[in-house]
Design a protein around this motif. Structure first.
Motif, mmCIF file in Angstrom:
data_model
loop_
_atom_site.group_PDB
_atom_site.id
_atom_site.type_symbol
_atom_site.label_atom_id
_atom_site.label_comp_id
_atom_site.label_asym_id
_atom_site.label_seq_id
_atom_site.Cartn_x
_atom_site.Cartn_y
_atom_site.Cartn_z
ATOM 1 N N THR A 288 0.857 -1.185 0.000
ATOM 2 C CA THR A 288 0.000 0.000 0.000
ATOM 3 C C THR A 288 0.892 1.234 0.000
ATOM 4 O O THR A 288 1.746 1.383 0.883
ATOM 5 N N ALA B 254 1.833 5.446 0.023
ATOM 6 C CA ALA B 254 1.440 6.536 0.924
ATOM 7 C C ALA B 254 0.130 7.191 0.472
ATOM 8 O O ALA B 254 -0.667 7.650 1.298
ATOM 9 N N ASN B 255 -0.128 7.230 -0.847
ATOM 10 C CA ASN B 255 -1.368 7.863 -1.339
ATOM 11 C C ASN B 255 -2.568 6.912 -1.327
ATOM 12 O O ASN B 255 -3.647 7.247 -1.819
ATOM 13 N N GLY B 256 -2.369 5.711 -0.775
ATOM 14 C CA GLY B 256 -3.478 4.758 -0.677
ATOM 15 C C GLY B 256 -3.578 3.802 -1.853
ATOM 16 O O GLY B 256 -4.331 2.821 -1.801
ATOM 17 N N ASN B 257 -2.855 4.090 -2.940
ATOM 18 C CA ASN B 257 -2.873 3.160 -4.076
ATOM 19 C C ASN B 257 -2.194 1.843 -3.681
ATOM 20 O O ASN B 257 -1.377 1.816 -2.770
ATOM 21 N N GLU C 80 -0.516 -1.005 -10.693
ATOM 22 C CA GLU C 80 -0.958 -0.111 -9.613
ATOM 23 C C GLU C 80 -2.483 0.025 -9.660
ATOM 24 O O GLU C 80 -3.068 0.287 -10.719
#
Ligand SMILES: Cc1cc2nc3c(=O)[nH]c(=O)nc-3n(C[C@H](O)[C@H](O)[C@H](O)COP(=O)(O)OP(=O)(O)OC[C@H]3O[C@@H](n4cnc5c(N)ncnc54)[C@H](O)[C@@H]3O)c2cc1C
Ligand code: SF4
Length: 327
Positions: free
Chosen positions: A60, A62-65, A215
């Motif tokens: 996961t 940092a931006n949630g992707n 991604e």
């Protein structure tokens, strides 16, 4: 099977150097390429084993992707807790594909690159433009019950066989690549090519390019999703029609929708028109049926596969209904 050189690589740089040799092919799980080599449909001069490269993590960002390594096995991806919770449509699509043994061997990158199951493609006694450029298409005048109704051309009507790719198309995945000149990304919708006049060209990878990861964008509503697959047998069978659906419904109104179809298209078939028809409408059967009509509006039936148009519509309506009931 033709003689070939086997090269095992442990880092991307060595992989790129090896891939620069003409006639080279990567091997991951081997569940597709080895079959094609045994049948002399693919005759690589060098097989580059990429299993030593790592690329086997699901992380996961940092931006949630979510970043899925190209060598993550289909079964590991399907049973990953984050994927099951945040992207059930992907987990369900993977588990609808092949068998447990195959899913344990098959990789994310290999699944993206797997080739069609058109029976004429697999039988070298028949003409096939995808296998031998310009030789003709045996499926168009032949038995074409399993072939595509969307995205076809007068040169090829083969379906894309992957279940996983249908979910990834709906989720708007991004493919990460590494080539001799560096790295780049391709949006999922641009990865696979329509057959057009060049059905032997199936994807947007350049020669020697390697898929390193896939991604998944963070979607706040992706837990409300479902993959439904219609097929002749309950398991171990490719789709006649399938639907990946993600819906965001608030107070009975659809605010966002993602729809992709499998088993009916020459590539994993994201239907932007069906998505658009849903947004701002009341969730319910009438709305879903209109979206299904929209998704199949451009469909072209061939001699034996006209039934797929109604089957795909009903599969989509059923999947939409199930996701609608989750909200
Ligand atoms: C009997 C049977 C039933 C099946 N049923 C289904 C089904 O119902 N649904 C479904 O979706 N699939 C099904 N499959 C297909 C299966 O999912 C694929 O064979 C598998 O996903 C391919 O992955 P792999 O790692 O084994 O690829 P490989 O066979 O190793 O490679 C396939 C292709 O991908 C290329 N490749 C591999 N990794 C990379 C990379 N990282 N970068 C660039 N190129 C790469 C190879 O060069 C090759 O061209 C079935 C397969 C079989 C044999
Ligand atoms: S549909 Fe495509 S894969 Fe099948 S025989 Fe025709 S050209 Fe070949």
């Amino acid at each position: 099977m033709n003689p070939f050189k086997y090269t095992s690589v442990k880092d991307s740089k060595t992989a790129m150097t090896a891939a620069a040799t003409a006639g080279s092919k990567f091997i991951a799980g081997g569940t597709n390429i080895v079959d094609l080599m045994k049948l002399n449909i693919e005759t690589p001069r060098q097989i580059i084993d990429i299993n030593g490269l790592g690329f086997n993590k699901i992380e996961t960002l940092a931006n949630g992707n979510i970043m899925i390594g190209a060598l993550v096995k289909n079964s590991d991806l399907a049973y990953d807790t984050t994927i099951m919770q945040r992207y059930p449509v992907l987990s369900e699509a993977l588990l609808a594909g092949a068998s447990a043994q195959l899913r344990n061997a098959a990789s994310t990158g290999g699944n993206l690159m797997q080739r069609t199951r058109c029976p004429y493609f697999y039988d070298v006694a028949f003409a096939c433009n995808k296998r031998v450029q310009g030789s003709g298409c045996s499926a168009i005048p032949g038995y074409n019950r399993d072939n595509a109704v969307l995205g076809t051309s007068d040169k090829c009507i083969a379906t894309h066989p992957s279940d996983m790719c249908v979910a990834m198309a709906a989720l708007g995945a991004i493919i990460h690549l590494q080539g001799a000149k560096g790295t780049r990304t391709i949006p999922f919708a641009d990865f696979h090519l329509l057959p057009g006049q060049t059905p032997h060209l199936e994807h947007n990878l350049k020669s020697g390019e390697l898929i390193t990861s896939v991604e998944l964008p963070a979607l706040s509503f992706s837990s409300k999703s479902h993959y439904l697959k219609a097929r002749d047998r309950a398991s171990y069978q490719f789709a006649l029609a399938s639907a990946a659906v993600v819906l965001d419904i608030k107070n009975g109104i659809i605010e966002n929708a993602r729809i992709a179809l499998g088993g009916v298209g020459t590539k994993p078939w994201r239907s932007f028109s069906a998505e658009k028809s849903l947004v701002g409408k009341s969730a319910g059967t009438e709305t879903y049926r209109k979206a299904a009509d929209m998704a199949l509006a451009e469909a072209k039936a061939y001699k034996d596969n006209g039934f797929k148009i109604e089957l795909a519509k009903r599969t989509l309506v059923q999947a939409l209904t199930k996701v609608g009931e989750m909200s």
